[in-house]
Design a protein around this motif. Structure first.
Motif, PDB file in Angstrom:
ATOM      1  N   PRO A 291      39.773  26.706  25.740  1.00  0.00           N
ATOM      2  CA  PRO A 291      40.890  27.602  25.413  1.00  0.00           C
ATOM      3  C   PRO A 291      42.075  27.414  26.344  1.00  0.00           C
TER       4      PRO A 291
ATOM      5  N   ASP B 174      36.852  30.723  31.566  1.00  0.00           N
ATOM      6  CA  ASP B 174      36.342  29.978  30.404  1.00  0.00           C
ATOM      7  C   ASP B 174      36.573  28.482  30.527  1.00  0.00           C
TER       8      ASP B 174
ATOM      9  N   SER C  26      40.505  33.755  30.816  1.00  0.00           N
ATOM     10  CA  SER C  26      40.827  32.431  30.276  1.00  0.00           C
ATOM     11  C   SER C  26      40.614  31.343  31.321  1.00  0.00           C
TER      12      SER C  26
ATOM     13  N   ARG D  18      45.966  32.255  29.401  1.00  0.00           N
ATOM     14  CA  ARG D  18      46.725  33.369  28.825  1.00  0.00           C
ATOM     15  C   ARG D  18      47.653  33.956  29.881  1.00  0.00           C
TER      16      ARG D  18
END
Length: 443
Positions: free
Chosen positions: A57, A310, A307, A60
């Motif tokens: 991902p 991840d 984020s 963010r």
């Protein structure tokens, strides 16, 4: 006496006998020669390594101010968003003050340090900072606290009068503090950070987001500062019950570091969080400057941290028993060169992995015998080398095969030595120079 007469048949038999003996000797010599002549090494070929891939991902980031974040020990993970120029940092200044004071007045972990007697000049700071709408804590007449307790009030409650008192105690004057802070910043490579006074009430105390990430790493490296900023609540005599101004402490692995609020700076937070990834602890340090308020900033910090977390992934470089090459003999006895153990590495984000195989020269060998290595080069990480071993034995084909396949596969002066994937010899067969793959995609 008359000489005996030789039989013509006897004369013919002798050459025949000699011929038979000669043929037998040649046959025996042939059989012996074929039986003892050494074989050339088995031909070796390497396999193509396919690096693991994954889609990761994006980070963010908020749409305001300035933000930077980095996982400690993963230099490739430094990411920024927003302004790159210095901005006001408000009470994050107090982290600098703590480290500068500890540089001048060191504390051992677990020690309280010397006693600070708060004099009239220090007590006058209460009214001075309160008039500027700054955070303060009680400092009654005759109060004496340890260096450690004073730092607790400064860092946890963000009390400006305690920050000023520490600066006066350690350096004698605000000017001397400023000079010490400038020297400390220069020594630690924080070239884009300017500190004029110890509290952060002066908007001219400025820094960049990337400098502040480095500051956060320095703070966590100091055991005294790390312990204090990770404490949620404490009672300090004279100052009362002190609660940490960082409302995220303890959530999502967050363990500090310092809040900041100023009209010119907005809501600010220097933060850190620790996660378990790949059997080890990884710490993420970041900063957000210029938020609207702390509740909304806290939401953005947690979103960013998730984020970042991840993007940590464990890459399996090889499984135990994975094939990286094959040996082939003239008698069609093939054996793979396989990894003798599994290997993996913890990476962050988009990481390039390459593999380079080296096969030793092998003629005969036992199962489990070491026959080479495979070396993995991982972007931003130390290389990993895994030994290769024979997956099955390469055995002598026996006399019958030797006799029926005269001089096949015998050793010659052109026989190959150890084979590297990057430079295959005639005995190695085709081999890739190196195998590579991109692992992961990230912003």
């Amino acid at each position: 006496m008359p000489r005996p007469v030789r039989s013509p048949r006897s004369a013919v038999r002798r050459p025949v006998t000699i011929g038979v003996v000669a043929v037998l000797l040649l046959a025996v010599g042939y059989l012996v020669a074929v039986a003892v002549v050494p074989f050339a090494p088995a031909s070796a070929t390497t396999t193509t390594y396919s690096a693991p891939t994954s889609t990761l991902p994006d980070l963010r980031f908020p749409g305001y101010g300035a933000t930077a974040v980095q996982a400690t020990g993963f230099p490739e993970s430094l990411r920024t968003s927003g302004d790159t120029e210095p901005r006001s940092i408000a009470s994050i200044t107090k982290v600098v003050t703590a480290l500068v004071v500890l540089d001048a007045k060191p504390l051992d972990r677990g020690a309280s340090g010397p006693t600070i007697r708060f004099d009239a000049q220090m007590q006058a700071l209460y009214a001075e900072y309160l008039a500027q709408n700054g955070e303060v804590a009680p400092m009654p007449d005759g109060l004496q606290l340890s260096e450690y307790q004073t730092m607790q009030v400064m860092l946890m409650k963000s009390a400006n009068n305690y920050a000023g008192a520490l600066a006066l105690w350690a350096f004698g004057s605000m000017g001397a503090y400023q000079r010490a802070a400038s020297t400390w910043l220069e020594a630690h490579g924080l070239d884009h950070t300017t500190i004029h006074e110890p509290t952060g009430l002066d908007p001219a105390n400025q820094s960049t987001a990337t400098d502040l990430v480095r500051l956060g790493q320095l703070a966590l490296a100091d055991p005294v500062v790390k312990e204090i900023v990770g404490t949620q609540q404490v009672t300090v005599p004279g100052a009362g019950q002190i609660e940490n101004s960082n409302k995220l402490l303890g959530l999502d692995g967050i363990e500090g570091i310092k809040t900041g609020t100023l009209d010119q700076a907005g809501a600010c937070l220097l933060f850190a969080a620790t996660y378990q990834r790949g059997g080890r602890q990884v710490t993420v340090v970041g900063v957000m400057l210029g938020g609207r308020d702390h509740p909304s900033l806290d939401v953005d910090v947690r979103t960013l941290l998730r984020s970042v977390a991840d993007n940590f992934q464990v890459v399996t470089l090889t499984h135990a028993g994975q094939t990286f090459g094959t040996y082939s003999t003239p008698w069609h006895d093939d054996a793979d060169a396989v990894a003798d153990r599994a290997a993996e590495v913890l990476v962050w984000g988009d990481t390039r992995v390459t593999a380079r195989t080296r096969l030793d020269s092998v003629t005969l060998g036992d199962r489990g015998e070491r026959v080479g290595t495979v070396r993995f080069t991982i972007e931003h990480h130390d290389p990993v080398t895994v030994p290769l071993e024979l997956e099955r034995s390469i055995e002598d084909p026996g006399l019958w095969w030797r006799w029926t396949n005269p001089f096949r596969g015998v050793e010659t002066t052109a026989a190959a030595g150890p084979t590297a994937a990057a430079a295959p010899t005639a005995a190695a067969g085709p081999a890739p120079a190196a195998s590579a793959g991109r692992w992961g995609l990230a912003a």
